[in-house]
Every structure is written in C-alpha cells, then in structure tokens.
Design an enzyme around this catalytic site. Structure first.
Site, PDB file in Angstrom:
ATOM      1  CD  GLU A 147      39.812   2.606  21.909  1.00 39.68           C
ATOM      2  OE1 GLU A 147      39.674   1.455  22.340  1.00 39.68           O
ATOM      3  OE2 GLU A 147      39.652   2.892  20.704  1.00 39.68           O
ATOM      4  CB  THR A 200      33.012  -2.964  21.365  1.00 41.29           C
ATOM      5  OG1 THR A 200      34.028  -3.459  20.483  1.00 41.29           O
ATOM      6  CG2 THR A 200      33.641  -2.601  22.700  1.00 41.29           C
TER       7      THR A 200
END
Length: 326
Positions: A147, A200
């Site tokens: 991530e 994001t």
C-alpha cells in the site's frame, strides 16, 4: 523488512510448480472508521497466477484487465515488488525464480482496494507456492508495504480485511495490531462504482489535518457504537452508529450525485450509506441481500438518468479472505 532475515526454513523439494490465488475487494473505513476499519466482500477481486521457473528473480509475465495502466517492471509493480521483498527477507531470492500473471477483475481507482487485492493475492500466492511458511499475521507487514508503494501511505484498512477476511480493526500501527471483529449473519453491502475519477492521493489531500474536538467525540462514539453493535448483532445500533462527521463532508464533494444516492439508499432501507475508501465507489450497508439489490439498482437508474455509467456489486461480508483456486 528487506534488512531483516525471516527465520523460516524452506523445503525446496516441496515448492509447488504453480499456484492460482484470488483476493477480494474491500470496503475501507466502514463509513465512520477512517483508516482503522474495513471489510472484505465476495466480489469483485483480483487473481494472481504464479509459476516457479529456473532463472532466479521475480518477473511480471502479463497483466490483464488494467488497460495498460500498471507497470510490468517488477520493481515498480506492487505485486512483484512485495514478492521480491519477501524472498529477500527469507534469504532465498538468489535461489528461486517466479513469474507472475496478474488478472485484474476489478477497476483501478474504484475505492475498493484494487492495489491491496493484487498485493494480497501475490503475497498469498508466493506463500502457498513455498508451502505456507508464513502465517497471515506474518504476511501483513508486506501487504502494508504494498500500500505504501501504491499510494504513498502504508495504511492497512484495505489489506487487513483482504488478507484476514471479515471485518478488521486496526488498533495501531506501531506495532501493527489487527483485530478481527464479529460479522453479523445478515450484514450485506450494496456497492455502486460511478465511472468518475477520484485519485486516492487527491482524496487524501483534501482531508483536514485538524478537527474540532466536538466532532472527534461524535466520531469516537460512533466507532465504539458500531463495534458494540457488531458484537451484539444489533442492527439498530449499527445503523445509528455508522455516520461519518469527519471525512465524508469533504470527500463527498468529489463524487457527483453523492447526497442524492444517499437519500435513495436510506429511503430504501439501508442501515447506512457512505463512501468506500477514498471513493468514488459508494456503499449501502443493509440487513439482507434483497435490500442491497434494490438499492444498487435504484442508484444505478439515477446515475444513468444523469449520464453517469456505473458498476454495481452486492455481497455479504467475505469472511475467508484470499483463497487458492483449483
């Protein structure tokens, strides 16, 4: 990681020739639990096919379903980079070679944990190929690293439920402390992914660094109420707890028709409605599948009238997480 040898003995005679793994999409934040709550769903998700080869190293052989957006460079793709990191820590990166086919069954930038599903699938696959020397808990830091590589922030609210299955709480990051929560039997998610772009990184940059104490108190109460409701399978408590006063008001600006979609969902019987991850996907939490089906259909109809294409998914909470496919 990468500087710490993992003390696991690998039996090279038992390494598999190939393995195929599916890892699920996830709904991060679970509306009121920014960066600390998330749950896995049955669909969509991503697949990884992994093959043992003679030449040492990690290579991406092919990527499907990404419209050419993901790198084939093994050092830049989160799947291969994390697999490579694990092999280095195991001390066998010079002794084993693997090639990877990545099959994207879910859209990139959807707010459904696309990068985390791929990373989890890859790490679960290499672990299975090696004979499962690591537990899921031991794989978790490598998933979090994926991530960090994908979006610059090593959060676990997507990778934790994708890897562990079910609903997970991230109690803390130093050290990483992941707790599995109970899953009420009739809890469903009706997910709609509007075809609009909400990166994001951009969504995260909108979030305020400081919040009012009175708002923080409301959010703490909601998180505590939600967790209590999950333990008691108290759908009324779950419903009145799943409200976000900190993140949603800012991120909703980026999602066309958000408040109209929310109105539709709540009028049709949703326990709650909010943004999945950083968006643009939205999620209606419901008691039972039929309500989730009805809500997603009506939301799609509304979006179509406003000339916005969308995908929809209806799923119970996936308690299994990644799995090896036969």
């Amino acid at each position: 990681m990468s500087k710490n040898k993992v003390d696991k003995k690998i039996d090279f005679a038992k390494i598999l020739d190939n393995v195929r793994v599916f890892a699920p999409a996830t709904v991060a934040n679970m509306i009121c639990g920014f960066d600390i709550l998330g749950f896995a769903v049955d669909k969509p998700g991503d697949e990884v096919k992994m093959y043992r080869v003679d030449e040492p190293g990690v290579r991406i052989r092919s990527i499907e379903g990404d419209d050419g957006r993901l790198p084939l460079d093994a050092d830049k793709n989160t799947v291969s980079a994390c697999v490579k990191l694990l092999l280095v820590d195991l001390g066998i990166d010079k002794e084993i070679g693997v090639e990877i086919d990545l099959i994207k069954h879910m859209p990139i930038g959807s707010g459904l944990g696309s990068s985390s599903a791929s990373t989890v699938a890859g790490l679960f696959a290499i672990n299975a190929l090696l004979g499962n020397p690591l537990t899921k808990e031991e794989l978790m830091p490598y998933c979090v690293e994926g991530e960090r590589l994908a979006c610059g922030h090593g959060h676990a609210d997507n990778v934790a439920p994708a890897l562990m299955g079910g609903i997970t709480l991230i109690r803390g990051y130093d050290p990483l402390d992941v707790i599995k929560l109970p899953v009420p039997e009739d809890l469903y998610a009706g997910i709609v992914f509007p075809q609009v772009d909400v990166p994001t990184r951009d969504a995260r940059q909108l979030i305020k660094e400081k919040v009012l104490l009175k708002d923080a108190v409301v959010q703490w109460g909601n998180i505590a109420g939600l967790i209590s409701g999950l333990y008691q399978s108290d759908y009324a408590l779950i419903s009145r707890s799943m409200h976000d006063v900190l993140i949603e008001p800012t991120r909703a600006i980026l999602i066309p028709e958000f408040y109209e979609m929310k109105r539709i969902a709540l009028e049709e019987g949703a326990l709650s409605f909010g943004i999945s991850g950083s968006g643009p996907s939205v999620v209606a939490i419901t008691k039972g599948q039929a309500i989730a089906e009805r809500i997603t259909e009506k939301i799609q109809q509304h979006l179509t009238k406003n000339e916005i294409d969308s995908f929809k998914y209806v799923s119970s909470v996936n308690v299994e997480g990644p799995k090896v496919l036969l």
